[in-house]
Enzyme design. Sequence first.
Site, mmCIF file in Angstrom:
data_model
loop_
_atom_site.group_PDB
_atom_site.id
_atom_site.type_symbol
_atom_site.label_atom_id
_atom_site.label_comp_id
_atom_site.label_asym_id
_atom_site.label_seq_id
_atom_site.Cartn_x
_atom_site.Cartn_y
_atom_site.Cartn_z
ATOM 1 N N GLY A 136 23.527 16.611 28.150
ATOM 2 C CA GLY A 136 22.953 15.854 29.267
ATOM 3 C C GLY A 136 23.889 15.889 30.467
ATOM 4 C CB THR A 192 29.148 11.507 27.267
ATOM 5 O OG1 THR A 192 28.108 10.573 26.971
ATOM 6 C CG2 THR A 192 30.398 11.045 26.547
ATOM 7 C CG ASP A 207 25.850 8.120 25.607
ATOM 8 O OD1 ASP A 207 25.299 7.584 26.585
ATOM 9 O OD2 ASP A 207 25.254 8.865 24.816
ATOM 10 N N GLY A 257 29.678 16.709 25.795
ATOM 11 C CA GLY A 257 29.867 15.572 24.898
ATOM 12 C C GLY A 257 30.128 16.002 23.463
ATOM 13 C CG ASN A 258 30.433 13.045 20.337
ATOM 14 O OD1 ASN A 258 31.651 13.220 20.374
ATOM 15 N ND2 ASN A 258 29.885 11.853 20.375
ATOM 16 C CD GLU A 276 18.594 5.980 24.776
ATOM 17 O OE1 GLU A 276 19.830 6.154 24.899
ATOM 18 O OE2 GLU A 276 17.773 6.800 25.139
HETATM 19 O O1 F6P Z 1 24.188 11.475 25.905
HETATM 20 C C1 F6P Z 1 23.850 10.975 27.131
HETATM 21 C C2 F6P Z 1 22.463 10.409 27.151
HETATM 22 O O2 F6P Z 1 22.239 9.992 28.458
HETATM 23 C C3 F6P Z 1 22.182 9.295 26.147
HETATM 24 O O3 F6P Z 1 22.658 8.056 26.570
HETATM 25 C C4 F6P Z 1 20.691 9.354 26.017
HETATM 26 O O4 F6P Z 1 20.287 8.857 24.775
HETATM 27 C C5 F6P Z 1 20.411 10.818 26.129
HETATM 28 O O5 F6P Z 1 21.480 11.377 26.851
HETATM 29 C C6 F6P Z 1 19.114 11.159 26.810
HETATM 30 O O6 F6P Z 1 18.947 12.527 26.797
HETATM 31 P P1 F6P Z 1 17.876 13.385 27.578
HETATM 32 O O7 F6P Z 1 18.392 13.570 28.979
HETATM 33 O O8 F6P Z 1 17.820 14.657 26.837
HETATM 34 O O9 F6P Z 1 16.615 12.593 27.589
#
Ligand code: F6P
Length: 360
Positions: free
Chosen positions: A12, A137, A139, A114-115, A234
């Site tokens: 992301g 991230t 997160d 990220g991870n 979330e």
């Molecule tokens: O890992 C970052 C993050 O923003 C999370 O907080 C969230 O759950 C996820 O990415 C959302 O991902 P996407 O952009 O694929 O909907």
Amino acid sequence: MKRRIGILTSGGDCPGLNATIRGVAKACYEKFGSDGIEIVGINDGYSGLINNECKEMEPSDFSGILTMGGTIFGTKRTPFKMMTVVEEDNVDKVKAMKDTYKKQKLDCLFTLGGNGTHKTSNLLASEGLNVIGLPKTIDNDIFGTSVTFGFHTAVDIATDVIDRLHTTANSHGRIMVVEIMGNKAGWLTLYAGVAGGADMIVIPEIPFDIDKLCEACEKREKAGKAFSIMAVAEGAFDTEEAKMKKKERAKKRVEAGEKTASARIAATIEANTGIETRVCVPGHMLRGGSPSAYDRVLATQFGTRAAELLFKEKFGYTVAMVDGEITENKLEDIAGKTKFVDKDDQMVLAARRIGISFGD
Ligand code: F6P
């Protein structure tokens, strides 16, 4: 000797990716001169590395991007678990990535992510590529670093959301439930909740009891507080869901037609307390726009430190912040581990001391 490096952003997006890329690039041009280093931008994360979708960069490409959100290279989610799986297109992804690295004659690959990104970086390092990771991230859940770039900007945005919700909550005497990103870890909800003065904070690491959340709202009402603000991650789940396996929990959610718990929390609170309740989901707005001053500084520290690792030919590492110092971790030591909020984390304790309920 002329060096040639590749840079990719994966997973992301978040504010600070471009500032970090700029930190790496500018430090390299300073060290080697613009004739001493070639920089290759890899499009859309590992997908670009698999498909050899790359572009030659010029020093001017890294000017004016400090404040830009998103990523100049584009990004994509390419799940780690699929990296070793040959799909319909018959492509051996790991081999394809190694081939691109060779074709592009790279001396090193910088991976911002990220991870999941770090897991693939570690895999590539174990396959003999020179890889240097950078922790990105909103997160803030990467193991081995107290902070990731993107996190503090997202905290600022989420805090602004909570600030703005206060006026409607107050005017209407409502409970406002704000759902904040963070599927596995609750760092963003915790920090924004404290910074925004939320009355309840609900995170995946502390499963909630809906009755306790209702009690907390009623307690405030009895104390003459006309409204409540509840920050819900979330990925939050309740004490019953906590007893289930991840798959079972996901199945139950699909059957109930819900992705997250926020709407259920809001509906139950309204039904049980009689207090009007609304849900607000800022979603991807938390990842958008310009990085905060903190993240610009951190991105520059991380980016330039990563460049230093290249200068020292120290590969297979990712940069990190530990005890306020910029340092590095071996990819193999941190890949595949998630940094969760501890129940006794100082921020949790501080929140509890001022009466914030975690619904437990
Ligand atoms: O890992 C970052 C993050 O923003 C999370 O907080 C969230 O759950 C996820 O990415 C959302 O991902 P996407 O952009 O694929 O909907």
